[in-house]
Design a protein around this motif. Structure first.
Motif, PDB file in Angstrom:
ATOM      1  N   ARG A 137      53.348  51.062  33.266  1.00  0.00           N
ATOM      2  CA  ARG A 137      53.552  49.555  33.612  1.00  0.00           C
ATOM      3  C   ARG A 137      52.887  48.605  32.531  1.00  0.00           C
ATOM      4  O   ARG A 137      53.216  47.457  32.509  1.00  0.00           O
ATOM      5  CB  ARG A 137      52.745  49.474  34.844  1.00  0.00           C
ATOM      6  N   GLN A 138      51.558  49.012  32.111  1.00  0.00           N
ATOM      7  CA  GLN A 138      50.942  48.114  30.982  1.00  0.00           C
ATOM      8  C   GLN A 138      51.978  47.816  29.835  1.00  0.00           C
ATOM      9  O   GLN A 138      52.064  46.649  29.433  1.00  0.00           O
ATOM     10  CB  GLN A 138      49.629  48.738  30.693  1.00  0.00           C
ATOM     11  N   ALA A 170      54.892  45.479  30.995  1.00  0.00           N
ATOM     12  CA  ALA A 170      54.135  44.162  30.852  1.00  0.00           C
ATOM     13  C   ALA A 170      54.020  43.452  29.528  1.00  0.00           C
ATOM     14  O   ALA A 170      54.476  42.368  29.226  1.00  0.00           O
ATOM     15  CB  ALA A 170      52.933  44.146  31.709  1.00  0.00           C
ATOM     16  N   HIS A 171      53.539  44.461  28.646  1.00  0.00           N
ATOM     17  CA  HIS A 171      53.342  43.803  27.064  1.00  0.00           C
ATOM     18  C   HIS A 171      54.796  43.400  26.893  1.00  0.00           C
ATOM     19  O   HIS A 171      54.728  42.525  25.955  1.00  0.00           O
ATOM     20  CB  HIS A 171      52.605  44.902  26.324  1.00  0.00           C
ATOM     21  N   SER A 223      57.302  42.803  28.284  1.00  0.00           N
ATOM     22  CA  SER A 223      57.864  41.458  28.981  1.00  0.00           C
ATOM     23  C   SER A 223      57.302  40.119  28.430  1.00  0.00           C
ATOM     24  O   SER A 223      57.863  39.315  28.201  1.00  0.00           O
ATOM     25  CB  SER A 223      57.449  41.614  30.506  1.00  0.00           C
ATOM     26  N   GLU A 224      56.005  40.168  28.089  1.00  0.00           N
ATOM     27  CA  GLU A 224      55.375  39.175  27.196  1.00  0.00           C
ATOM     28  C   GLU A 224      55.825  38.931  26.011  1.00  0.00           C
ATOM     29  O   GLU A 224      55.693  37.774  25.508  1.00  0.00           O
ATOM     30  CB  GLU A 224      53.736  39.706  27.656  1.00  0.00           C
TER      31      GLU A 224
END
Length: 85
Positions: free
Chosen positions: A75-76, A79-80, A82-83
């Motif tokens: 998940r981390q 998220a990275h 996606s950012e």
């Protein structure tokens, strides 16, 4: 197996060979793990079976923790990613 190791060491000592037995070679010998000195009353099997449930429970707990850790890391990373777009 212990008889084989003892015989190997005795022969190595007798002939002055500075060597140790190769466990891989020992395990390839048919019947190397059989032992005529083990009791036939099932004591070993009973002892093993008495702890199997507990050990499997611990294994399952460890795998659940491992799964949660992997999920958290994925998940981390997602998220990275996606950012970063």
């Amino acid at each position: 197996m212990s008889a084989y190791i003892a015989a190997f060491r005795a022969a190595a000592g007798e002939f002055g060979v500075p060597s140790e037995p190769d466990l891989n070679a020992i395990l390839r010998i048919p019947g190397a793990l059989d032992s005529g000195s083990n009791p036939e009353d099932g004591a070993l099997e009973s002892a093993v079976m008495a702890t199997v449930g507990e050990v499997l429970g611990r294994l399952n707990q460890m795998r659940e923790q491992e799964g949660r850790g992997i999920e958290r890391e994925l998940r981390q990373r997602m998220a990275h990613l996606s950012e970063a777009r």
